[in-house]
Design a protein around this motif. Structure first.
Motif, PDB file in Angstrom:
ATOM      1  N   UNK A 275       0.972  -1.219   0.047  1.00  0.00           N
ATOM      2  CA  UNK A 275      -0.007  -0.005  -0.089  1.00  0.00           C
ATOM      3  C   UNK A 275       0.778   1.233   0.119  1.00  0.00           C
ATOM      4  N   UNK A 276       0.731   2.311  -0.713  1.00  0.00           N
ATOM      5  CA  UNK A 276       1.291   3.184  -0.960  1.00  0.00           C
ATOM      6  C   UNK A 276       1.047   4.479  -0.086  1.00  0.00           C
ATOM      7  N   UNK A 277      -0.310   4.617   0.342  1.00  0.00           N
ATOM      8  CA  UNK A 277      -0.739   5.556   1.286  1.00  0.00           C
ATOM      9  C   UNK A 277      -0.458   5.205   2.749  1.00  0.00           C
ATOM     10  N   UNK A 278       0.671   5.735   3.553  1.00  0.00           N
ATOM     11  CA  UNK A 278       1.080   5.526   4.584  1.00  0.00           C
ATOM     12  C   UNK A 278      -0.211   5.528   5.917  1.00  0.00           C
ATOM     13  N   UNK A 279      -0.961   6.536   5.644  1.00  0.00           N
ATOM     14  CA  UNK A 279      -2.272   6.468   6.635  1.00  0.00           C
ATOM     15  C   UNK A 279      -2.913   5.175   6.393  1.00  0.00           C
ATOM     16  N   UNK A 280      -3.274   4.949   5.295  1.00  0.00           N
ATOM     17  CA  UNK A 280      -4.096   3.702   5.087  1.00  0.00           C
ATOM     18  C   UNK A 280      -3.311   2.456   5.476  1.00  0.00           C
ATOM     19  N   UNK A 281      -2.014   2.273   5.131  1.00  0.00           N
ATOM     20  CA  UNK A 281      -1.123   1.364   5.504  1.00  0.00           C
ATOM     21  C   UNK A 281      -1.307   0.926   6.931  1.00  0.00           C
ATOM     22  N   UNK A 282      -1.372   2.019   7.800  1.00  0.00           N
ATOM     23  CA  UNK A 282      -1.197   1.981   9.298  1.00  0.00           C
ATOM     24  C   UNK A 282      -2.546   1.523   9.595  1.00  0.00           C
ATOM     25  N   UNK A 283      -3.555   1.950   9.098  1.00  0.00           N
ATOM     26  CA  UNK A 283      -4.933   1.602   9.421  1.00  0.00           C
ATOM     27  C   UNK A 283      -4.975   0.209   9.207  1.00  0.00           C
ATOM     28  N   UNK A 284      -4.594  -0.346   8.066  1.00  0.00           N
ATOM     29  CA  UNK A 284      -4.928  -1.792   7.949  1.00  0.00           C
ATOM     30  C   UNK A 284      -3.867  -2.628   8.629  1.00  0.00           C
ATOM     31  N   UNK A 285      -2.677  -2.188   9.103  1.00  0.00           N
ATOM     32  CA  UNK A 285      -2.167  -2.903   9.938  1.00  0.00           C
ATOM     33  C   UNK A 285      -2.460  -2.895  11.420  1.00  0.00           C
TER      34      UNK A 285
ATOM     35  N   UNK B 139      -7.249  -4.674  -1.627  1.00  0.00           N
ATOM     36  CA  UNK B 139      -7.803  -3.294  -1.022  1.00  0.00           C
ATOM     37  C   UNK B 139      -7.911  -2.325  -1.830  1.00  0.00           C
ATOM     38  N   UNK B 140      -8.897  -1.805  -2.571  1.00  0.00           N
ATOM     39  CA  UNK B 140      -8.634  -0.803  -3.517  1.00  0.00           C
ATOM     40  C   UNK B 140     -10.039   0.038  -3.631  1.00  0.00           C
ATOM     41  N   UNK B 141      -9.902   1.346  -3.991  1.00  0.00           N
ATOM     42  CA  UNK B 141     -10.963   2.323  -4.344  1.00  0.00           C
ATOM     43  C   UNK B 141     -11.412   1.874  -5.705  1.00  0.00           C
ATOM     44  N   UNK B 142     -10.634   1.105  -6.546  1.00  0.00           N
ATOM     45  CA  UNK B 142     -11.017   1.005  -8.118  1.00  0.00           C
ATOM     46  C   UNK B 142     -12.196  -0.070  -8.129  1.00  0.00           C
TER      47      UNK B 142
ATOM     48  N   UNK C 190     -10.440 -12.202  -2.361  1.00  0.00           N
ATOM     49  CA  UNK C 190     -11.332 -11.175  -2.075  1.00  0.00           C
ATOM     50  C   UNK C 190     -11.018  -9.881  -2.472  1.00  0.00           C
ATOM     51  N   UNK C 191     -12.137  -9.071  -2.689  1.00  0.00           N
ATOM     52  CA  UNK C 191     -11.863  -7.752  -3.048  1.00  0.00           C
ATOM     53  C   UNK C 191     -12.568  -6.528  -1.953  1.00  0.00           C
ATOM     54  N   UNK C 192     -11.850  -5.906  -1.245  1.00  0.00           N
ATOM     55  CA  UNK C 192     -12.263  -5.202  -0.375  1.00  0.00           C
ATOM     56  C   UNK C 192     -12.214  -3.693  -0.849  1.00  0.00           C
ATOM     57  N   UNK C 193     -13.296  -3.122  -0.953  1.00  0.00           N
ATOM     58  CA  UNK C 193     -13.379  -1.767  -1.435  1.00  0.00           C
ATOM     59  C   UNK C 193     -13.140  -0.664  -0.444  1.00  0.00           C
ATOM     60  N   UNK C 194     -12.323   0.282  -0.859  1.00  0.00           N
ATOM     61  CA  UNK C 194     -12.255   1.593   0.043  1.00  0.00           C
ATOM     62  C   UNK C 194     -13.220   2.398  -0.038  1.00  0.00           C
ATOM     63  N   UNK C 195     -13.929   3.110   1.048  1.00  0.00           N
ATOM     64  CA  UNK C 195     -13.292   2.930   2.412  1.00  0.00           C
ATOM     65  C   UNK C 195     -13.980   1.837   2.809  1.00  0.00           C
ATOM     66  N   UNK C 196     -13.235   1.113   3.918  1.00  0.00           N
ATOM     67  CA  UNK C 196     -13.531  -0.212   4.423  1.00  0.00           C
ATOM     68  C   UNK C 196     -13.573   0.054   6.068  1.00  0.00           C
ATOM     69  N   UNK C 197     -14.267  -0.946   6.696  1.00  0.00           N
ATOM     70  CA  UNK C 197     -14.151  -1.006   8.279  1.00  0.00           C
ATOM     71  C   UNK C 197     -13.394  -2.378   8.696  1.00  0.00           C
ATOM     72  N   UNK C 198     -13.277  -2.350   9.837  1.00  0.00           N
ATOM     73  CA  UNK C 198     -12.836  -3.558  10.711  1.00  0.00           C
ATOM     74  C   UNK C 198     -13.645  -4.985  10.285  1.00  0.00           C
TER      75      UNK C 198
ATOM     76  N   UNK D 291     -12.952  -6.195   6.689  1.00  0.00           N
ATOM     77  CA  UNK D 291     -11.724  -6.857   6.655  1.00  0.00           C
ATOM     78  C   UNK D 291     -11.459  -8.128   7.273  1.00  0.00           C
ATOM     79  N   UNK D 292     -12.172  -7.998   8.372  1.00  0.00           N
ATOM     80  CA  UNK D 292     -12.325  -9.424   9.149  1.00  0.00           C
ATOM     81  C   UNK D 292     -13.030 -10.648   8.404  1.00  0.00           C
ATOM     82  N   UNK D 293     -14.043 -10.006   7.400  1.00  0.00           N
ATOM     83  CA  UNK D 293     -14.645 -11.156   6.865  1.00  0.00           C
ATOM     84  C   UNK D 293     -13.898 -11.567   5.489  1.00  0.00           C
ATOM     85  N   UNK D 294     -12.922 -10.804   4.944  1.00  0.00           N
ATOM     86  CA  UNK D 294     -12.021 -11.146   3.933  1.00  0.00           C
ATOM     87  C   UNK D 294     -10.951 -12.030   4.711  1.00  0.00           C
TER      88      UNK D 294
END
Length: 232
Positions: free
Chosen positions: A7-17, A80-83, A97-105, A108-111
């Protein structure tokens, strides 16, 4: 569970982490974040992974360049993508699986549950299996596959033209990805049901599926009734 986040966006990467650590808890063995396509490719080639979480736009690079490599590997890939318009294409290439952005926990847990509980992908749209061929990737159309045999941690794909190709995913992982047109008829075999001509019973109550190409594949005793019912 060994997980790679691409993931190239640090804020989103931190959230996924953070969410990934919460969901997997003590079962998480390693978690690494990489923000470039080329570094991710190098890491995949030199690491043992169970799951890759991949964005499709990486600093202008196309994530599909990584996806075609990733789907041929032994691990599962979750996008995990907005596209959202690229979801069908991603599923066609064999993502779990394909988790569209924006997403919640919860989403992600379902995936993640699909990976850990070994759930079959509903309404599978997979059209290809990626295989490694002399240092490059090759996409094998699903329609060309007659059956798949487990070969240790790998699998062997038996094709309509008589070729046999090796795939890095286990039989269990391919069973998750493939549509219900394929059935696990034996602990070592996945078969496209439209290729089964009939079921034969030989001495000793051994059940065999005779395929349209003349090959015979064993049927597990616990699978026999279900397979027979699906042929009627």
């Amino acid at each position: 569970m060994n997980v790679l986040i691409v993931e190239d966006e640090l804020r989103i990467a931190k959230r996924i982490e953070r969410m990934t650590r919460d969901i997997f808890g003590s079962t998480l063995q390693s978690l690494k974040h990489i923000n470039t396509l080329h570094e991710a490719l190098r890491h995949i080639e030199n690491s043992e992974l169970d799951l890759v979480l991949l964005d499709l736009n990486l600093n202008g690079d196309n994530g599909f360049d990584l996806l075609t490599k990733a789907v041929s590997e032994s691990f599962h890939t979750i996008i995990i993508s907005a596209y959202k318009d690229q979801a069908i294409t991603a599923f066609e290439h064999g993502v779990l699986d394909f988790v569209p952005k924006p997403f919640n926990q919860d989403r992600l847990a379902q995936a993640f549950n699909r990976a850990t509980a070994k759930e079959k992908v509903e309404n599978s749209k997979i059209r290809f299996l990626g295989i490694k061929k002399k240092g490059r990737m090759q996409l094998v159309p699903i329609e060309d596959i007659i059956y798949i045999k487990g070969a240790g941690v790998y699998t062997e794909l038996f094709l309509t033209d008589g070729r046999k190709e090796l795939h890095d995913k286990s039989l269990e992982k391919l069973e998750q990805l493939l549509s219900y047109s394929f059935e696990r008829i034996h602990k070592s075999y996945l078969v496209k049901m439209s290729e089964v001509k009939e079921i034969n019973v030989s001495s000793g109550s051994k059940y065999m599926a005779e395929l349209k190409n003349g090959e015979r594949i064993p049927i597990g005793r616990t699978k026999y009734k279900d397979i027979k019912a699906k042929l009627l």
